[in-house]
Motif scaffolding. Structure first.
Motif, mmCIF file in Angstrom:
data_model
loop_
_atom_site.group_PDB
_atom_site.id
_atom_site.type_symbol
_atom_site.label_atom_id
_atom_site.label_comp_id
_atom_site.label_asym_id
_atom_site.label_seq_id
_atom_site.Cartn_x
_atom_site.Cartn_y
_atom_site.Cartn_z
ATOM 1 N N ARG A 1 -22.759 16.486 -5.905
ATOM 2 C CA ARG A 1 -22.555 17.659 -6.758
ATOM 3 C C ARG A 1 -23.783 17.896 -7.637
ATOM 4 O O ARG A 1 -24.196 19.051 -7.834
ATOM 5 C CB ARG A 1 -21.320 17.444 -7.640
ATOM 6 C CG ARG A 1 -21.026 18.592 -8.608
ATOM 7 C CD ARG A 1 -20.704 19.860 -7.886
ATOM 8 N NE ARG A 1 -20.306 20.905 -8.807
ATOM 9 C CZ ARG A 1 -20.836 22.119 -8.836
ATOM 10 N NH1 ARG A 1 -21.794 22.448 -7.966
ATOM 11 N NH2 ARG A 1 -20.420 23.023 -9.688
ATOM 12 N N ASN A 2 -24.376 16.816 -8.142
ATOM 13 C CA ASN A 2 -25.583 16.972 -8.970
ATOM 14 C C ASN A 2 -26.729 17.578 -8.170
ATOM 15 O O ASN A 2 -27.471 18.430 -8.675
ATOM 16 C CB ASN A 2 -25.999 15.623 -9.539
ATOM 17 C CG ASN A 2 -25.070 15.137 -10.639
ATOM 18 O OD1 ASN A 2 -24.310 15.934 -11.208
ATOM 19 N ND2 ASN A 2 -25.115 13.854 -10.944
ATOM 20 N N GLN B 1 -26.415 19.534 -5.619
ATOM 21 C CA GLN B 1 -26.072 20.933 -5.406
ATOM 22 C C GLN B 1 -26.392 21.762 -6.654
ATOM 23 O O GLN B 1 -26.947 22.859 -6.558
ATOM 24 C CB GLN B 1 -24.582 21.049 -5.072
ATOM 25 C CG GLN B 1 -24.140 22.469 -4.743
ATOM 26 C CD GLN B 1 -22.640 22.560 -4.559
ATOM 27 O OE1 GLN B 1 -21.878 22.326 -5.473
ATOM 28 N NE2 GLN B 1 -22.218 22.889 -3.347
ATOM 29 N N ARG B 2 -26.048 21.229 -7.808
ATOM 30 C CA ARG B 2 -26.334 21.940 -9.056
ATOM 31 C C ARG B 2 -27.828 22.106 -9.271
ATOM 32 O O ARG B 2 -28.287 23.135 -9.764
ATOM 33 C CB ARG B 2 -25.717 21.187 -10.236
ATOM 34 C CG ARG B 2 -24.213 21.377 -10.367
ATOM 35 C CD ARG B 2 -23.643 20.555 -11.475
ATOM 36 N NE ARG B 2 -22.227 20.867 -11.699
ATOM 37 C CZ ARG B 2 -21.389 20.080 -12.346
ATOM 38 N NH1 ARG B 2 -21.819 18.923 -12.839
ATOM 39 N NH2 ARG B 2 -20.129 20.428 -12.505
ATOM 40 N N GLU C 1 -28.983 24.915 -7.131
ATOM 41 C CA GLU C 1 -28.579 26.195 -7.721
ATOM 42 C C GLU C 1 -29.435 26.519 -8.942
ATOM 43 O O GLU C 1 -29.856 27.665 -9.139
ATOM 44 C CB GLU C 1 -27.097 26.126 -8.119
ATOM 45 C CG GLU C 1 -26.143 26.023 -6.935
ATOM 46 C CD GLU C 1 -24.728 25.682 -7.363
ATOM 47 O OE1 GLU C 1 -24.532 25.382 -8.572
ATOM 48 O OE2 GLU C 1 -23.821 25.698 -6.509
ATOM 49 N N GLN C 2 -29.683 25.479 -9.757
ATOM 50 C CA GLN C 2 -30.503 25.666 -10.956
ATOM 51 C C GLN C 2 -31.928 26.053 -10.593
ATOM 52 O O GLN C 2 -32.528 26.938 -11.222
ATOM 53 C CB GLN C 2 -30.497 24.376 -11.778
ATOM 54 C CG GLN C 2 -31.209 24.482 -13.115
ATOM 55 C CD GLN C 2 -31.211 23.154 -13.856
ATOM 56 O OE1 GLN C 2 -31.713 22.155 -13.349
ATOM 57 N NE2 GLN C 2 -30.638 23.141 -15.048
#
Length: 317
Positions: A184-185, A187-188, A191-192
């Protein structure tokens, strides 16, 4: 107690907690003082009357811990209580197992860590109940309610089947949780980075005007490679990868700072800031602002090649 006399003991009742077989509760108590910091500020002259429940839990009592003789109504035993409160306040536990069928199920299934977590935290158990029942049917004990709930949320986020024992009954809960958190990190971060690249486009022209004269500066000692960041998009990538403030603090707009990236075989090691006033290294930061084993070597290499930066500055003048 007085010297030379035997101690005398007395009991003064201040609280009664009543719980009906259907889980409804009533508190009868004396008045309390205004302070919420102390639990023993009782007005001993007041009457025992029905009182409104206090959120700061002044009325909580633990008779099972202090009173030797115990007697329980049949409804508690019917709903799974066997004499052990599992680290939960008796009042909270009794009220819950008499009024919430899910608490009864957790108690009977021996899912005590999940039971404690459910009663101590405010969350919508219905979102997780189907997965809990999968665990119970497969004889899987949820060892950590908080971590398991986070895992279910992450599985749902990645579109996994939260009704499958394969996912909801991991043999190593912590390892599975940590793996999903890392995923998840990442993925973030992607996105960031995408958002930052979009933002970077607004400042590319200004950055090129400010620092374009330094583009192309690269030097190495055979292992370390150090180069000037040549676009605002590279600042976005550097800040995202290194988890420091080179992007968020808009270093690309600082007139008197020049930012370089130190790498080994393409892997970022530290980010270097050089003052264009003093021609000295202001700072060099690794991941999360840490210093790496190459820190001193990086600074030395930049210092020994500072003439390249001075030369470009001189040409612009």
């Amino acid at each position: 107690y007085k010297a030379g006399q035997a101690a005398e003991y007395s009991i003064f009742e201040v609280v009664q907690r009543w719980i009906a077989p259907n889980g409804k509760t009533t508190t009868i108590a004396r008045l309390r003082g205004m302070s919420i910091m102390y639990y023993d500020l009782w007005n001993e002259c007041s009457d025992m009357e029905v009182r409104k429940y206090q959120e700061y839990r002044a009325y909580d009592i633990t008779p099972i811990c202090t009173y030797p003789r115990q007697r329980f109504i049949p409804e508690l035993k019917r709903n799974g209580f066997k004499g052990e409160c599992c680290g939960i306040l008796p009042y909270d536990l009794f009220k819950a197992i008499l009024s919430d069928s899910r608490v009864e199920t957790l108690m009977k299934a021996g899912q005590y860590p999940m039971l404690r977590y459910y009663l101590n935290r405010s969350f919508d158990m219905e979102r997780y109940w189907a997965s809990v029942k999968i665990c119970i049917r497969n004889g899987y004990t949820i060892s950590d309610g908080s971590m398991w709930r986070d895992t279910i949320d992450l599985l749902r986020h990645f579109g996994k089947d939260t009704n499958s024992p394969k996912y909801v009954c991991p043999s190593d809960l912590k390892a599975e949780h940590d793996k999903l958190v890392q995923k998840r990190n990442r993925q973030r971060e992607r996105e960031q980075l995408k958002e930052r690249r979009q933002e970077a486009k607004k400042h590319e022209k200004e950055y090129r005007k400010l620092k374009g004269r330094f583009f192309g500066i690269v030097f190495t000692d055979g292992t370390l490679n150090i180069r000037v960041l040549e676009s605002v998009a590279e600042f976005a990538e550097e800040g995202t990868a290194m988890h420091h403030c080179v992007w968020s603090n808009s270093y690309y707009l600082k007139k008197n700072s020049l930012i370089l990236s130190a790498t080994i075989d393409g892997v970022r090691i530290e980010t270097v800031e050089v003052s264009l006033k003093t021609f000295r290294v202001v700072q060099s930061r690794g991941v999360c602002n840490s210093n790496t084993e190459y820190h001193d070597r990086i600074i030395s290499l930049v210092d020994s090649n500072m003439s390249l930066i001075r030369k470009r500055m001189g040409k612009a003048a």
